[in-house]
Design a protein around this motif. Structure first.
Motif, short mmCIF file in Angstrom:
data_model
loop_
_atom_site.label_atom_id
_atom_site.label_comp_id
_atom_site.label_asym_id
_atom_site.label_seq_id
_atom_site.Cartn_x
_atom_site.Cartn_y
_atom_site.Cartn_z
N ALA A 98 6.45 6.58 6.30
CA ALA A 98 5.09 7.02 6.77
C ALA A 98 5.25 7.47 8.45
CB ALA A 98 4.25 5.86 6.52
N VAL A 120 0.89 -1.16 -0.08
CA VAL A 120 -0.16 -0.07 -0.10
C VAL A 120 0.79 1.21 -0.04
CG1 VAL A 120 -1.80 -1.10 1.08
CG2 VAL A 120 -0.26 0.24 2.51
N SER A 121 0.09 2.46 -0.21
CA SER A 121 1.05 3.51 -0.52
C SER A 121 1.45 4.23 0.94
CB SER A 121 0.07 4.73 -0.98
OG SER A 121 -0.93 5.01 -0.19
N VAL A 122 2.44 5.19 1.24
CA VAL A 122 2.58 5.93 2.38
C VAL A 122 1.56 6.57 2.91
CG1 VAL A 122 4.01 7.77 3.17
CG2 VAL A 122 5.19 6.13 1.47
N GLN A 123 0.57 7.18 2.21
CA GLN A 123 -0.42 7.80 2.70
C GLN A 123 -1.35 6.88 3.46
OE1 GLN A 123 -2.89 11.10 1.08
NE2 GLN A 123 -4.60 9.56 0.62
N ASP A 124 -1.67 5.81 2.92
CA ASP A 124 -2.46 4.35 3.28
C ASP A 124 -1.72 4.12 4.69
OD1 ASP A 124 -4.57 4.70 1.41
OD2 ASP A 124 -3.25 3.15 0.13
N ARG A 126 9.50 2.23 3.12
CA ARG A 126 8.38 2.91 2.96
C ARG A 126 7.46 3.23 4.41
NH1 ARG A 126 4.53 0.12 -1.15
NH2 ARG A 126 6.25 0.79 -2.41
N ARG A 155 1.20 18.63 1.55
CA ARG A 155 1.74 18.20 0.18
C ARG A 155 1.59 19.56 -0.78
NH1 ARG A 155 -0.97 13.49 0.49
NH2 ARG A 155 -2.76 14.34 -0.97
N ARG A 198 -6.00 12.21 5.87
CA ARG A 198 -6.04 12.43 4.49
C ARG A 198 -6.00 13.97 4.09
NH1 ARG A 198 -9.75 8.16 4.23
NH2 ARG A 198 -8.94 6.48 4.01
#
Length: 260
Positions: A144, A92-96, A140, A166, A159
């Motif tokens: 995070a 999964v992504s860093v944001q997730d 990763r 960002r 989020r």
């Protein structure tokens, strides 16, 4: 059928197996992206001393784990919170990861409501990850962790906070107290930028209830009286896209003295 009930027969049929990855995450109640929520397979693992689980409907893994990396959830063997987050880091992504991590480490001690205790304190998570080497996704998840903040109440708050960062806006901190004239907390805001006296409230579905609306109206008035610039966001704002959200927040920051 509940996820735990779907998993139970497989656990009984596969000695030495334990639930992992996205399956373990959902059993723990961790907020996960839709790609994991809609995964119809059950993720199970065994240690490297045993063969990976192989049955229809199973995604099998072999993991090197310690006893402290295993837990019991709904009466089923599964990877611990910290180990589950580490395993998810490979897919999964860093944001997730930040969303899930904020949920784990969240705690607060306000002068109202129930005290919230972290499921996994941030220092414990950091120490755990520092002890790891050569695990997929390790870089990763370490990235995070640097973006995680204590005090978040919901995934949308995380989020929104990451979006504003960002876009280069001043940092918003979760669960910020707004002080009254006696320098005591009059209220806490979901996300706050003290320098520009700007705050963000994310209103979920429960804010539509009459009782909650009455409390929200009182909070809104008090926030204004204390000289803060409040931005209220909900899922419809988020659906408008990042530019819409950023513009609303930027306008409030400018009122507080921020120069873009």
């Amino acid at each position: 059928m509940e996820l735990a009930d779907r998993c139970r027969p497989y656990v009984e049929l596969l000695p030495g197996g334990f639930l992992s990855h996205g399956t373990a995450a959902q059993l723990h109640g961790m907020p996960v992206p839709r790609v994991i929520q809609t995964d119809s397979t059950i993720h199970m693992a065994r240690t490297r001393l045993l063969a990976a689980p192989r049955r229809k409907g199973i995604t099998g893994h072999r993991l090197v784990v310690t006893d402290s990396e295993l837990s019991t959830v709904s009466g089923l063997p599964a990877t611990s919170l910290s180990r589950t987050l580490l395993d998810l880091a490979a897919v999964v992504s860093v944001q997730d990861l930040v969303v899930a991590g904020d949920w784990m480490i969240s705690e607060h001690r306000r002068n109202f409501g129930r005290r919230r205790v972290a499921l996994l304190p941030l220092p414990v998570l950091r120490s755990y990850l520092e002890s790891k080497t050569g695990v997929p996704g390790l870089q990763r998840i370490r990235a995070a962790v640097e973006l995680m903040r204590v005090g978040v109440d919901s995934p949308p708050e995380t989020r929104i906070r990451l979006l504003l960062s960002r876009e280069g806006l001043p940092e918003f901190i979760p669960d910020v107290p707004v002080m009254d004239e006696t320098r005591n907390p009059a209220l806490w805001v979901d996300l706050g930028c003290t320098k520009y006296r700007t705050c963000i409230e994310y209103d979920g579905e429960h804010h539509l209830k009459p009782g909650q609306q009455s409390r929200d109206n009182h909070r809104d008035l008090l926030t204004h009286e204390l000289g803060w610039h409040q931005v209220k966001l909900n899922k419809h704002d988020v659906a408008q896209g990042p530019l819409w959200v950023v513009a609303k927040v930027r306008r409030a920051l400018v009122k507080g003295g921020y120069v873009p």
